[in-house]
Design an enzyme around this catalytic site. Structure first.
Site, PDB file in Angstrom:
ATOM      1  N   ASP A 117      -2.073   1.030   7.867  1.00 53.83           N
ATOM      2  CA  ASP A 117      -1.336   0.926   6.604  1.00 53.83           C
ATOM      3  C   ASP A 117      -0.792  -0.478   6.376  1.00 53.83           C
ATOM      4  O   ASP A 117      -0.759  -0.972   5.252  1.00 53.83           O
ATOM      5  CB  ASP A 117      -0.203   1.967   6.550  1.00 53.83           C
ATOM      6  CG  ASP A 117      -0.762   3.384   6.505  1.00 53.83           C
ATOM      7  OD1 ASP A 117      -1.398   3.721   5.506  1.00 53.83           O
ATOM      8  OD2 ASP A 117      -0.572   4.123   7.494  1.00 53.83           O
TER       9      ASP A 117
ATOM     10  N   ASP B 294       0.884  -1.169   0.000  1.00 49.35           N
ATOM     11  CA  ASP B 294       0.000   0.000   0.000  1.00 49.35           C
ATOM     12  C   ASP B 294       0.920   1.217   0.000  1.00 49.35           C
ATOM     13  O   ASP B 294       1.438   1.603   1.046  1.00 49.35           O
ATOM     14  CB  ASP B 294      -0.896  -0.003   1.238  1.00 49.35           C
ATOM     15  CG  ASP B 294      -1.745   1.261   1.322  1.00 49.35           C
ATOM     16  OD1 ASP B 294      -2.285   1.690   0.288  1.00 49.35           O
ATOM     17  OD2 ASP B 294      -1.855   1.822   2.438  1.00 49.35           O
TER      18      ASP B 294
ATOM     19  N   GLU C 227      -1.226  -1.461  -4.785  1.00 48.75           N
ATOM     20  CA  GLU C 227      -2.439  -0.678  -5.044  1.00 48.75           C
ATOM     21  C   GLU C 227      -2.146   0.364  -6.120  1.00 48.75           C
ATOM     22  O   GLU C 227      -1.085   0.997  -6.117  1.00 48.75           O
ATOM     23  CB  GLU C 227      -2.907   0.014  -3.766  1.00 48.75           C
ATOM     24  CG  GLU C 227      -4.214   0.763  -3.945  1.00 48.75           C
ATOM     25  CD  GLU C 227      -4.734   1.378  -2.663  1.00 48.75           C
ATOM     26  OE1 GLU C 227      -5.312   2.478  -2.753  1.00 48.75           O
ATOM     27  OE2 GLU C 227      -4.565   0.780  -1.582  1.00 48.75           O
TER      28      GLU C 227
END
Length: 172
Positions: A139, A8, A67
Site C-alpha cells: 500500500d 492510495d 487514486e
C-alpha cells in the site's frame, strides 16, 4: 523542485508516499500505511483525516495526488473507499493543497508501462525508480506510485508547454 504527496486510499489501509521531484529526477522522502482501527465509520474517517494532516504538516508537500475510486462489484466497498478518499482529500485541502486525481490504470501505465500491472510489478518498479534498497509495503508502494505518476504528468505538462528548464518551480 516539488515535494509530492501521493495517496492510495483505503477504508482499512491507506498508503501514502512522499517524493522529491526535480525534473526527471525523483527521490524518495517517506512512505507508510495508515492502518485504520475497527470502530464506527466516523472514527475511521477521522483517523484517516488526522493521519494525512500529520503527514502534510511533517513533509510540507507542495503538490498532492490521489487514486480515483474504481467501480467495484460491491457497492458498499466502493462507497467506503469513496468516503476514505474524501477524508484524505479534505485533509490535503485544509492545508491548501490542490489534489490531482489519477485512475489506477493511469498510475500503473506511468510507473510500470502497462495499465494492467499487478501490485508486485508496481512494488518492483517503485523500488527501481526510486533506487530503494528494499521494496516498500504494497500500500505504501501504491502511494509512492501515485506520487511518481503525478511527477511524470507534471513533467509532461511542462514539456508540452515548451519549458526548457524548471528552476525552483519557475519555467525558464
Amino acid at each position: 523542485m516539488s515535494i509530492i504527496l501521493g495517496i492510495d486510499p483505503g477504508s482499512r489501509i491507506t498508503g501514502f508516499g512522499v517524493i522529491r521531484s526535480n525534473g526527471r529526477k525523483m527521490e524518495y522522502v517517506a512512505s507508510g500505511c495508515i492502518r485504520v482501527k475497527d470502530g464506527i465509520l466516523s472514527d475511521k474517517l477521522n483517523q484517516i483525516y488526522s493521519c494525512i494532516a500529520e503527514v502534510v504538516q511533517e513533509y510540507k508537500p507542495n503538490e498532492a495526488a490521489i487514486e480515483q475510486v474504481f467501480m467495484s462489484k460491491n457497492a458498499d466497498s466502493a462507497l467506503k473507499l469513496g468516503q476514505a478518499r474524501g477524508a484524505a482529500m479534505v485533509a490535503m485541502a485544509q492545508h491548501a493543497l490542490v489534489v490531482a486525481e489519477y485512475s489506477a490504470r493511469q498510475i500503473k501505465q506511468s510507473v510500470v508501462g502497462t495499465g494492467g500491472a499487478d501490485k508486485s510489478q508496481v512494488q518492483h518498479m517503485v523500488t527501481s525508480l526510486l533506487g530503494l534498497s528494499a521494496s516498500p509495503q504494497a500500500d505504501a508502494a501504491d502511494g509512492l506510485a501515485v506520487a511518481i505518476c503525478h511527477g511524470h504528468a507534471m513533467q509532461s505538462a511542462l514539456f508540452q508547454a515548451g519549458a526548457k528548464k524548471v528552476t525552483r518551480g519557475r519555467l525558464r
